[in-house]
Design an enzyme around this catalytic site. Structure first.
Site, mmCIF file in Angstrom:
data_model
loop_
_atom_site.group_PDB
_atom_site.id
_atom_site.type_symbol
_atom_site.label_atom_id
_atom_site.label_comp_id
_atom_site.label_asym_id
_atom_site.label_seq_id
_atom_site.Cartn_x
_atom_site.Cartn_y
_atom_site.Cartn_z
ATOM 1 N N PHE A 29 0.995 -1.142 0.111
ATOM 2 C CA PHE A 29 0.041 -0.104 -0.072
ATOM 3 C C PHE A 29 0.925 1.139 -0.009
ATOM 4 C CE2 PHE A 29 -2.336 3.147 2.775
ATOM 5 C CZ PHE A 29 -3.428 3.315 1.771
ATOM 6 N N GLU A 38 5.052 9.426 1.341
ATOM 7 C CA GLU A 38 5.913 9.934 0.754
ATOM 8 C C GLU A 38 7.032 10.787 1.416
ATOM 9 O OE1 GLU A 38 4.119 12.734 -2.305
ATOM 10 O OE2 GLU A 38 3.184 10.920 -3.255
ATOM 11 N N PRO A 39 8.086 10.973 0.968
ATOM 12 C CA PRO A 39 9.233 11.784 1.667
ATOM 13 C C PRO A 39 8.593 12.944 2.387
ATOM 14 C CG PRO A 39 9.926 11.114 -0.470
ATOM 15 C CD PRO A 39 8.766 10.617 -0.322
ATOM 16 N N GLY A 54 3.544 12.285 5.210
ATOM 17 C CA GLY A 54 3.413 11.319 6.324
ATOM 18 C C GLY A 54 1.901 11.386 6.953
ATOM 19 N N ILE A 95 7.353 1.592 2.656
ATOM 20 C CA ILE A 95 6.081 0.919 1.910
ATOM 21 C C ILE A 95 6.362 -0.503 2.572
ATOM 22 C CG2 ILE A 95 5.081 0.020 0.017
ATOM 23 C CD1 ILE A 95 4.936 3.114 0.726
ATOM 24 N N THR A 96 5.462 -1.211 3.613
ATOM 25 C CA THR A 96 5.582 -2.480 3.951
ATOM 26 C C THR A 96 5.601 -3.358 2.607
ATOM 27 O OG1 THR A 96 4.589 -1.759 5.955
ATOM 28 C CG2 THR A 96 4.476 -4.129 5.425
ATOM 29 N N ARG A 153 12.164 -18.129 37.782
ATOM 30 C CA ARG A 153 13.145 -17.485 38.535
ATOM 31 C C ARG A 153 12.926 -17.199 39.963
ATOM 32 N NH1 ARG A 153 18.561 -16.020 37.901
ATOM 33 N NH2 ARG A 153 18.963 -14.025 38.771
ATOM 34 N N GLU A 179 0.616 3.334 10.069
ATOM 35 C CA GLU A 179 -0.964 3.307 9.824
ATOM 36 C C GLU A 179 -1.563 4.572 10.736
ATOM 37 O OE1 GLU A 179 -3.106 0.023 9.005
ATOM 38 O OE2 GLU A 179 -1.216 -0.940 8.139
ATOM 39 N N GLU A 220 -0.222 10.607 17.499
ATOM 40 C CA GLU A 220 -0.620 11.777 17.594
ATOM 41 C C GLU A 220 -1.856 12.067 16.448
ATOM 42 O OE1 GLU A 220 2.609 10.690 17.420
ATOM 43 O OE2 GLU A 220 3.129 11.658 19.442
#
Ligand code: CAA
Length: 405
Positions: A141, A145-146, A149, A175-176, A286, A381, A385
C-alpha cells in the site's frame, strides 16, 4: 487446516442456526490454529531472521496455506471469508512472536485485499484477488511519501489523466512489502486544483515498466519484514485499475486505514499479551531470595498491571472489529483501539524486559525483540498523535463514541 477453519467458521456464521457456543468454538479453533502455526513454524528461526533481516518467505507461504493471507476475502475470490474479529484473533496470536509476519499479513489484508474487493471492478478483482488471497502474491500500500506522512493529502506523486490510462510519476516511502509485493495500491494526485478530491487510488502491477524499489530499510524492529521506497517513472496504468470513482483515492486511503488500524491494534495487543505471557512464565521459574520472583510484590504488581491492561486493550480491539463486522461506524473505535493498544504494547514489553532483568536484555529470551517491535505500532498506519486528532475531532464534533449505539 484451512478447510477446518472455514467449515467451523461457516457453521458459526449461519446466523439464526448458529449457537453462541459454536461461534466460541470456532474462535477457539482459529486461535489454536494460529497459535500452533506461531509456536511451531514462526518461532523457530525468528531471532535469526530478525538479526539478519531475512524475509520470512516460507512462513508467509504457510500463512497463505492456512488461509490467513486472504482471511477476510470472499471465498468466491479464493479467500477464507472470515470476519474482522477472526482476523484480529489470528493477528494477536502471530504478533505474540513474529511481528514481521503480522505486519505483512495486516497491511496485505487490510490495505490491499479488503480495499480491492470493496472498490475494484470485477475484472481486476478476478485477476488479482485469488493470487493475493492465497499468499502467492503479496500486496503493498503506497500512501506515504518523503514529504507526506501524517499530512497525507500533500501527495506529490502524480497520476496524469491521459485518456485511457494514467501516467504515474513519484516516490513512495516506508512501504511495507515494498520489494516483495506483486501489486501495489498507489495513492496519487490527478487534479491538483481539486485538492484531496483530485486524488486517485490505482492498482499497479509490480512488473509494469517504470516501477522500481529502493533498498530494504534497516529498522529498529519488525526487521525481517520488507520495508522500502517504491519509485514510479512514467508508469502507464489502465483506467480500469482505478479503485472507486475518479477522485476517490484519499477516501480509499482513509477507509482502508480505518480497518488497517484495527489490524495494527491487534498486532499491538499481541505484543502486549506475548510480553505478559513471557514475563509471567519467567516469574514462576526465576527465584531470588529463596522464592519465585512473582512472590515479591514488586514483580507481582507489575504482572497485575500488565494483565489488566492487556485485557482492556483486548476489549477495545475486539469491539472495534465487532463494530466493523456489524456494519456500524468504526473509525473512532479503531483509532482508540490502536492508540490504547500501542501504548499498552510499549509499556508491557518494557516491563517484560524488566521482569527478566539481565536476561531480558539479550535476544534469546524474546522480550527485547517485542520491545523493539512495539515502537512501530505507535507510528505506522497513523501515529499516536494522528489517532488523538481523529478521536478529538469526533469527540468535539459531538459524534461521541458511546458503548451502545
Ligand atoms: N473515512 C472516510 N472519509 C474520511 C475519513 C475516514 N476515516 N477521514 C477523512 N475523510 C474524508 C473527509 O470527510 C474529507 O472529505 P470531504 O472534504 O469530501 O468531506 C477528506 O477525507 C479530507 O479529510 P480531512 O479534512 O479530515 O483531512 P486532513 O488533511 O485534515 O487529514 C488525517 C486527516 C486524519 C490527519 C489524515 O491525513 C490521516 O489519517 N493521516 C495519517 C496518514 C496515515 O495513517 N498514514 C499511514 C501510512 S500507511 C502505513 O503505515 C501502512 C504500512 O505500510 C504499515
Amino acid at each position: 487446516m484451512r478447510n477446518t477453519i472455514q467449515q467451523n467458521y461457516s457453521l458459526a456464521a449461519e446466523g439464526a442456526r448458529a449457537s453462541e457456543l459454536e461461534a466460541v468454538q470456532a474462535a477457539v479453533e482459529l486461535a489454536t490454529a494460529a497459535r500452533d502455526l506461531t509456536q511451531n513454524e514462526l518461532k523457530p528461526g525468528v531471532i535469526d531472521r530478525d538479526r539478519d533481516m531475512t524475509h520470512p518467505t516460507e512462513q508467509v507461504k504457510l500463512m497463505g496455506e492456512m488461509g490467513f493471507m486472504g482471511i477476510m476475502t470472499d471465498p468466491k475470490y479464493g479467500g477464507t471469508g472470515m470476519d474482522t474479529l477472526s482476523y484480529v484473533i489470528a493477528l494477536e496470536e502471530i504478533s505474540k512472536v513474529d511481528n514481521s509476519c503480522s505486519v505483512i499479513m495486516s497491511a496485505h489484508n487490510s490495505l490491499v485485499c479488503w480495499g480491492l474487493e470493496k472498490y475494484g471492478n470485477e475484472e481486476i478483482k478476478e485477476k488479482y484477488l485469488p493470487q493475493l488471497a492465497s499468499g502467492e502474491m503479496i500486496g503493498g500500500f503506497c500512501l506515504s511519501e518523503p514529504e507526506a506522512g501524517s499530512d497525507a493529502t500533500s501527495q506529490q506523486t502524480t497520476a496524469e489523466d491521459k485518456g485511457d490510462y494514467y501516467l504515474v510519476n513519484g516516490t513512495k516511502n516506508w512501504i511495507t512489502n515494498g520489494k516483495k509485493a506483486g501489486a501495489y495500491v498507489v495513492i496519487a494526485q490527478t487534479d491538483r486544483e481539486a485538492g484531496h478530491r483530485g486524488i486517485n487510488a490505482l492498482l499497479i502491477d509490480a512488473s509494469t515498466e517504470g516501477v522500481s524499489t529502493g533498498i530494504k530499510e534497516d529498522k529498529l524492529g519488525i526487521r525481517s519484514s520488507d520495508t522500502s521506497s517504491v519509485m514510479f517513472s512514467d508508469v502507464k496504468v489502465p483506467k480500469s485499475h482505478r479503485l472507486g470513482p475518479e477522485g476517490f483515492g484519499f477516501k480509499y486511503a482513509m477507509k482502508t486505514l480505518d480497518g488497517g488500524r484495527i489490524g495494527i491494534a491487534a498486532q499491538a495487543l499481541g505484543i502486549a499479551a506475548g510480553s505478559y505471557e513471557l514475563a509471567l512464565a519467567y516469574s514462576h521459574e526465576r527465584k531470588t531470595f529463596g522464592k519465585p520472583i512473582n512472590k515479591h510484590q514488586a514483580i507481582a504488581f507489575k504482572l497485575a498491571d500488565m494483565a489488566m491492561e492487556v485485557e482492556a486493550a483486548r476489549m477495545m480491539v475486539y469491539r472495534a472489529a465487532w463494530l466493523k463486522d456489524q456494519g456500524k461506524e468504526y473509525a473512532t473505535a479503531a483509532a482508540m483501539a490502536k492508540l490504547f493498544a500501542s501504548e499498552v504494547a510499549m509499556k508491557s514489553s518494557i516491563e517484560a524486559v524488566q521482569v527478566h532483568g539481565g536476561y531480558g536484555y539479550v535476544k534469546e529470551y524474546h522480550v527485547e525483540r517485542l520491545m523493539r517491535d512495539a515502537k512501530i505500532t505507535q507510528i505506522y498506519e497513523g501515529t499516536s498523535e494522528i489517532q488523538r486528532l481523529v478521536i478529538a475531532r469526533a469527540v468535539t464534533k459531538g459524534d461521541v463514541y458511546l458503548p451502545i449505539d
